[in-house]
Scaffold this active site. Structure first.
Site: not given
Ligand code: PMP
Length: 297
Positions: A160
């Site tokens: 991320k």
């Molecule tokens: N894809 C992207 C590009 C994101 O920014 C997020 C948010 N973090 C997610 C998927 C979903 O991740 P999560 O459920 O861990 O928040």
């Protein structure tokens, strides 16, 4: 929407490099490697009723993302967990959003940045849900982005990391300019991937279908929703999904820490009708995050 107070002008405290500091004095210099070269990883998590949902999983992902970028966070995961708790307590926030971020500092300003200090900050702010469940069930409208999620040998796709959001912000701005809420992105192969900050699910004949996260984040919410569905005997198929298949899906929703479970009514020329399965999972997820759930993954 109400006027948003700029994020650098808020009051209170946030956690920065080991201690709570006054919010407005948490500054970094303009010659910061993280700003110029995107040597920056972050998290987005929610606190519900005073408890941070899946705090340890988010902290573990922050460390994994940093490791992928070759950054060694100078704290333990336990210290960052505590920093998140302290940042929320400092602002007295029981329902809100938590943003941990780790980035390279100013000691070197070139591609090579071996001697930069790794800074870590955690801030918490209120983030009420703007939409009632009934409003959410109308579904949001998505554009289809002209940008593609990159191949795993093109970018560190499982981190991320700030740099991966460059195409997300461009896509979302282009979608908003056309009146859409967000955009769906295909991947480098032309397969359905995800939205700009959330994963995507579809429904066909009572079965959930969702893309394999082989070139984008396997979201923590995505994993929770899969576990919730499976515990309710709802079948989940993780597979490659061609865009044309979207004409055969009845429902669609997004998942993410910020998005939670958000039904979708349109993606480009494809139409969906938020229905029983989206509604069930939306409510089951809302129960799970508030600790009323039957499943904890
Ligand atoms: N894809 C992207 C590009 C994101 O920014 C997020 C948010 N973090 C997610 C998927 C979903 O991740 P999560 O459920 O861990 O928040």
């Amino acid at each position: 929407m109400a006027d948003v107070i700029p994020f650098d002008q808020r009051d209170g405290s946030l956690w920065y490099d080991g201690a709570l500091v006054p919010w407005q004095s948490a500054k970094t210099h303009v010659l910061t490697h993280g700003l110029h070269y995107a040597s920056c990883v972050f998290e987005g998590e929610r606190i519900y009723g005073g408890t941070i949902y899946k705090l340890k999983e988010h902290t573990a992902r922050l460390f994994k993302s940093a490791e992928i970028l070759g950054m060694k966070i100078p704290y333990t995961e336990e210290q960052i967990n505590q920093a998140c708790i302290d940042a929320a307590a400092a602002q007295d926030i029981k329902d809100g959003y938590i943003r941990p971020v780790a980035f390279r500092g100013s000691e070197m300003m070139a591609v090579s940045a071996q001697n930069t200090k790794i800074h870590v900050a955690v801030a918490c702010w209120p983030w009420p849900s703007y939409f009632s469940p009934a409003e959410k069930l109308k579904g949001i409208r998505l554009d289809i982005s002209r940008w593609k999620r990159p191949a795993p040998d093109t970018e560190p796709v499982h981190a991320k990391a700030a740099g991966l959001y460059m195409i997300c912000t461009i896509s979302k701005h282009e979608a908003e300019a056309k009146g859409y809420a967000d955009a769906l992105m295909f991947d480098y192969r032309g397969l359905v991937a995800e939205a700009t900050g959330a994963n995507v699910f579809f429904v066909q004949d009572g079965v959930l279908h969702t893309p394999i996260p082989d070139c984008f984040l396997n979201g923590i919410t995505r994993q929770s929703v899969i576990a919730i569905a499976k515990a309710r005997q709802i079948k989940v198929v993780e597979r490659h999904i061609e865009p044309a298949e979207m004409s055969g899906f009845s429902e669609c929703f997004l998942t993410g820490s910020a998005a939670e479970v958000t039904p979708v009514s349109e993606i480009g020329s494809y139409r969906f009708k938020p229905g029983a399965l989206s509604e069930t999972l939306m409510h089951a997820y809302a129960d799970e995050v508030r600790g009323k759930a039957t499943v904890t993954a």
